[in-house]
Design an enzyme around this catalytic site. Sequence first.
Site, PDB file in Angstrom:
ATOM      1  N   ALA A 123      66.073 -54.002 -21.629  1.00  0.00           N
ATOM      2  CA  ALA A 123      67.351 -53.891 -20.913  1.00  0.00           C
ATOM      3  C   ALA A 123      68.127 -55.199 -20.998  1.00  0.00           C
ATOM      4  O   ALA A 123      67.937 -56.108 -20.188  1.00  0.00           O
ATOM      5  CB  ALA A 123      67.101 -53.500 -19.459  1.00  0.00           C
ATOM      6  N   GLY A 130      77.962 -56.670 -24.359  1.00  0.00           N
ATOM      7  CA  GLY A 130      77.293 -56.008 -25.467  1.00  0.00           C
ATOM      8  C   GLY A 130      76.995 -57.031 -26.542  1.00  0.00           C
ATOM      9  O   GLY A 130      75.950 -57.680 -26.541  1.00  0.00           O
ATOM     10  N   ARG A 269      71.707 -27.214 -57.832  1.00  0.00           N
ATOM     11  CA  ARG A 269      73.043 -26.651 -57.640  1.00  0.00           C
ATOM     12  C   ARG A 269      73.772 -26.597 -58.980  1.00  0.00           C
ATOM     13  O   ARG A 269      73.913 -27.624 -59.665  1.00  0.00           O
ATOM     14  CB  ARG A 269      73.821 -27.526 -56.652  1.00  0.00           C
ATOM     15  CG  ARG A 269      75.295 -27.161 -56.495  1.00  0.00           C
ATOM     16  CD  ARG A 269      75.483 -25.806 -55.873  1.00  0.00           C
ATOM     17  NE  ARG A 269      76.877 -25.613 -55.481  1.00  0.00           N
ATOM     18  CZ  ARG A 269      77.411 -24.439 -55.171  1.00  0.00           C
ATOM     19  NH1 ARG A 269      76.652 -23.345 -55.202  1.00  0.00           N
ATOM     20  NH2 ARG A 269      78.677 -24.347 -54.822  1.00  0.00           N
ATOM     21  N   GLU A 364      70.917 -53.378 -31.856  1.00  0.00           N
ATOM     22  CA  GLU A 364      70.233 -54.630 -32.186  1.00  0.00           C
ATOM     23  C   GLU A 364      71.169 -55.590 -32.930  1.00  0.00           C
ATOM     24  O   GLU A 364      70.741 -56.327 -33.824  1.00  0.00           O
ATOM     25  CB  GLU A 364      68.939 -54.364 -32.962  1.00  0.00           C
ATOM     26  CG  GLU A 364      67.985 -53.484 -32.156  1.00  0.00           C
ATOM     27  CD  GLU A 364      66.520 -53.753 -32.420  1.00  0.00           C
ATOM     28  OE1 GLU A 364      66.182 -54.859 -32.860  1.00  0.00           O
ATOM     29  OE2 GLU A 364      65.719 -52.845 -32.155  1.00  0.00           O
TER      30      GLU A 364
END
Length: 384
Positions: A123, A130, A269, A364
């Site tokens: 945390a 941020g 394909r 991160e």
Amino acid sequence: MIRDPETQTLLEEGVRRFVQEVLVPREEEVAESDQIPQDVIAQMKEIGLFGLSLPEEYGGLGVTMEEEVRIAFELGQTSPAFRSLIGTNNGIGAMGIYLDGTDEQKNTYLPSLASGDLIGSFALTEPEAGSDAASLKTTAVRDGDYYLLNGTKRFITNAPEAGIFTVMARTDTTIKGAGGISAFIVEASTPGLSLGKIDKKMGQKGAHTCDVIFEDCKVPAANLIGNREGVGFKTAMKVLDKGRLHIAAVAIGAAKRMLRDALEFAMNRKQFGHPISDFQLVQGMLADSKTEIYAAECMVIDAARKRDEGKDVSIEASCAKYFATEMCGRVADRAVQIHGGSGYVSDYAVERFYRDVRLFRLYEGTSQVQQVIIARGLIRGATI
């Protein structure tokens, strides 16, 4: 550093089989239910995935950084939710305790984290802190044998499942930057700790995040990591250096999966009477993806080896995380393009991966934060 090549090969092969035979077939179930099945979690515990990086003395496998990233190359080739649940126990949810905790703290928590009986969470991020993590506002005020924590943490991975949190809080409000921050082990059952609603995200169903709220949360002083105030931010940065290499490796694994799926689709394909893999513009996208994956893999292994040698890899970890996660985004875009309209519908895994891997460039440390770390490191080391 690979300690025993034969053992490492067996470990990687075992993880690869587990991913292909157990995890990949359950991807759609996880995406639809937003939950990892309990029987899958039990198998992850049984084979030791929750304790890969934790020392053997605490019940883990004690893998080196190079061994860990090679395993992460395999774990990344399925839904990121599976890796996310075990990742915090091997990384940011436990490494702060292992690197800087007291012997008592290690003995109390690491064995349960290694077994998976306890889920750890980290945390740090807040509503207004941020990328600028050093400006966090959560406070921890000493009150006898306890600290009272107050504040809110945001986007906390595995918070709904966590049994303990490594919490960064400001113990000295007179210091505005990193120096006033300390790290605490906070058990989820502690009075004053509550959780917000689970976030509804763009992707990564089954990997949960939510707010963690502290209101006069009474934490024993013995849970101050290392019994030292003011060094919590340093603990966080050490943890993130390792975590960035791990996330880079997971991004490489995801890119390998998407390239494999795109190649298989292209070879089957047909358009204008030929497999679309015959067309040079499609071949160009396949070749660019393979080249970038190879480059990222070399970067991550090199940085991991340097870390195992005891070198400071702050710049290298940021380089690897920045390049690998951005590369993964480019591979995802090309994989959707190769699939054409089929890549935009959920019948194909590439549609889900396209959304899932976008988060790699954010958590991160965003790509822009990595750029700043790299540039500042260069400037500090420059000789004029």
